[in-house]
Enzyme design. Sequence first.
Site, PDB file in Angstrom:
ATOM      1  CG  ASP A  76     -44.284 -25.408  35.425  1.00 39.84           C
ATOM      2  OD1 ASP A  76     -45.145 -25.745  36.304  1.00 39.84           O
ATOM      3  OD2 ASP A  76     -43.196 -25.079  35.678  1.00 39.84           O
ATOM      4  CD  GLU A 363     -49.618 -24.402  43.691  1.00 39.75           C
ATOM      5  OE1 GLU A 363     -49.764 -24.021  42.546  1.00 39.75           O
ATOM      6  OE2 GLU A 363     -48.637 -24.756  44.351  1.00 39.75           O
TER       7      GLU A 363
END
Length: 384
Positions: A76, A363
């Site tokens: 991230d 995803e």
Amino acid sequence: MGPGRLLPGLLLAIGAAARWVATPDTVRPRVVREQLLWVSGEGHGGVHTFRVPLVAATRGGALLACAEGRKRSAADVGAKFIACRHSPDGGATWGPTRVAADDGSAADGLNLGALAVAGDEVLLLFARCAHPPQACGPPSTHLLRSRDGGLSWGPPQNLSGVVGSEVFAPGPGYGIQKQHAPGRGRLVFCGHGTLERDGVSLLLSDDGGLRWRRGGALPAIPFGAPRHPRDFTPDECQPYELPDGSIAVNIRNQNSYRCRCRMVARSWDGGETLPPAAVTFDPALVDPAVAAGVLVTGDLVFFSNPAHESQRVNLTLRWSFTNGTTWWGRGLQVWAGPSGYSSMAAPPPDAQGHAPFLYLIYEKGRSLSTETISLATISIAGGP
Ligand SMILES: *[C@@H]1O[C@H](CO)[C@@H](O)[C@H](O)[C@H]1NC(C)=O
Ligand SMILES: *[C@@H]1O[C@H](CO)[C@@H](O)[C@H](O)[C@H]1NC(C)=O
Ligand SMILES: *[C@@H]1O[C@H](CO)[C@@H](O)[C@H](O)[C@H]1NC(C)=O
């Protein structure tokens, strides 16, 4: 078969003048097309991982899809760019990847984010330096605006003056423009904080996105303390408007407070408040703590996530005939394997109150959920 060719038959079957009624007999979603929009780590400009997909249905049947391009790692935190692709024809064809924002080689760069369609404009909200303490400066939230459906963007507007010094990481998903009172026409984004200082809050604009102000907030308990299992930790959030003009916010229940399932907040005052007394938990929406998609179209509410208590697998589409209070059947399994964040969009319903298709971006992978970003076109009345 492409959606364009399904449509005439569908209209014929239900009668062009009749109002379309959503019932268990007429709503039978199925995937009619699936496209990989981005593939991680395959030499595509050296991009390590694409994550956090967003999709918007813009004017004239066009679509805009965006995702984070994580340059050197899947983490991230790290340098990223915002990749967007545009389809002029409802997903039949897609233009190349264009870069909406790029943080160079920042130690902690930008993070998506939320799209919103407001009249002729598309808005894109994202965060920078959202994982303090990182060596890239104070956290901030930025707004991009496009007048051509997301092909090009104006200069970013730094909303730190409105948001303050706390992290406001939007979405991931989309912001809404309210269709009903109270606050008809208001733009509403939802965002969340860092884990220790988590919670969701709303960002409101009553002038099409020029000026913004803070709306309701629902902070984590305890606030500003390391998280424990089962803490109350509202995290990534997707707002949607119900037919009574209330706003519901479907929320990632980060520490599985009460259940391994979704948390839902409500606002009856156009997003000014998110009263704690109105927070509910939906045991039907089992969740491994992930960003999920919600879409309201006509009389239907759709929900998408990896429907599993602990793993990011089994990407499932659920639908509700009851404003999201109950969910019909077991839903449609879109992908049994690894899958993660998802978001949805649909073109505005036609004169009969029916949107024939929805777009689900998620995803998707075979051994890891972060291998690709895939767009499924789902026929809502698809039949068996
Ligand atoms: C955004 O504005 C804040 C407050 O003025 C500032 O501290 C921050 O550096 C700005 N961020 C960027 C990326 O311009
Ligand atoms: C959904 O909400 C609308 C507006 O409040 C209401 O009229 C309708 O009856 C609700 N639908 C169901 C199935 O409860
Ligand atoms: C996938 O999710 C659906 C909806 O929650 C559930 O009914 C089904 O059992 C799940 N399948 C697997 C293999 O986990």
